[in-house]
Design an enzyme around this catalytic site. Structure first.
Site, short mmCIF file in Angstrom:
data_model
loop_
_atom_site.label_atom_id
_atom_site.label_comp_id
_atom_site.label_asym_id
_atom_site.label_seq_id
_atom_site.Cartn_x
_atom_site.Cartn_y
_atom_site.Cartn_z
N SER A 144 56.16 34.88 33.34
CA SER A 144 54.92 34.16 33.22
C SER A 144 55.07 32.82 33.83
CB SER A 144 54.60 33.91 31.58
OG SER A 144 53.78 33.20 31.46
N TYR A 157 58.18 31.44 23.18
CA TYR A 157 57.67 32.43 24.36
C TYR A 157 58.05 31.79 25.92
CZ TYR A 157 54.24 34.55 27.47
OH TYR A 157 53.72 35.52 28.39
#
Ligand SMILES: NC(=O)c1ccc[n+]([C@@H]2O[C@H](COP(=O)([O-])OP(=O)(O)OC[C@H]3O[C@@H](n4cnc5c(N)ncnc54)[C@H](O)[C@@H]3O)[C@@H](O)[C@H]2O)c1
Length: 253
Positions: A144, A157
């Site tokens: 990401s 995350y």
């Protein structure tokens, strides 16, 4: 377009929804037989149905990527049904709570790492021997933009996605001379069912995140699928150990 994935067999984790589903459909559109692996059986069967309705071949395997037996099972299922495995897209992922580091719960961190990091490692652990036995293959792992830049919350995350880039680089060096190409995709902010669900709970986030994107629009799962399909194709034969940003310049500032 004629099929760069023709006769290939592709495995997509998190293939029931969002980026995974769009990529499963893209692989199938290119002529690949596709194994859709996910914990979500309804979404997984739906994705398989969409591929079959378009004349493609697909199989759903219910799997939790954080469990070794399931990760092993999805690769075995691909080989049993379609005879080989050419492409593995280790894409299943979850987000941790949008809280600061001191408010992060231990269970949340453990589960985020189990799915996002261990899940990617297990995906490679079981796909790579099969690919080596066949003489090659291509793997893409989903990171990401959050693996590259921090927005100050969601440390679990962010670190998990940073780890995906690290895992990819190590594995890329290990198998460089053996025909298994391994890369990471780093999507910007995409309008996926996962995000739409998050925005239902935090409506302000939908407006706030938009301000981070120079183009002022969210990406589509299909725009990420396109990049993944290219990374997995023979056209990307000299691309290896790369973390590819597809974020319309969100991290360029
Ligand atoms: N949507 C974005 O803006 C964005 C941005 C960057 C990276 N990503 C990453 O892209 C990937 C796909 O996300 P998405 O946005 O399409 O989300 P999504 O929620 O729409 O899809 C994720 C899929 O993964 C599956 N999944 C979750 N845990 C699993 C597990 N343990 N085993 C097997 N399957 C599991 C879910 O059931 C779901 O089908 C994730 O790794 C995510 O972190 C998304």
């Amino acid at each position: 377009m004629p099929s760069q994935s023709a006769a290939k067999v592709a495995l997509v984790t998190g293939g029931a929804s969002g980026i995974g589903r769009a990529t499963a459909l893209r692989f199938a559109c290119d002529g690949a037989s596709v194994v859709v692996a996910d914990i979500n059986a309804n979404g997984g069967h739906e994705a398989v149905g969409m591929i079959e309705r378009d004349g493609g071949q697909a199989l759903f395997v219910q799997a939790d990527v954080a469990k070794a037996a399931d990760a092993d099972g999805m690769v075995r299922a691909a080989v049993q049904r379609f005879g080989r495995l050419d492409v593995a897209f280790n894409n299943a992922g979850i987000v941790s709570a949008g809280v600061t580091t001191d408010a992060l719960l231990e269970d949340d961190l453990d589960r985020t790492f189990a799915v996002n990091v261990k899940g990617v490692w297990l995906g490679m652990k079981y796909a790579i021997p099969q690919m080596l036995a066949q003489g090659g293959g291509a793997i893409v792992n989903t990171s990401s933009i959050r693996g590259l830049v921090s927005y100050g919350i969601q440390s679990a995350y962010s670190v998990s996605k940073d780890a995906v880039i690290g895992l990819t680089r190590v594995a890329a060096l290990e198998y460089a001379s053996q025909g298994v190409r391994i890369n990471t995709i780093c999507p910007g902010i995409i309008r996926t069912p996962g995000n739409v669900n998050y925005w239902k709970h935090f409506p302000q986030a939908e407006q706030d995140w938009l301000k981070l994107i120079p183009l002022r629009r969210y990406g589509t799962p299909e725009e990420i699928a396109e990049a993944v399909a290219w990374l997995c194709s023979d056209q990307a034969s000299f691309v290896h150990g790369h973390a590819m940003l597809v974020d319309v310049g969100t991290t360029a500032e």
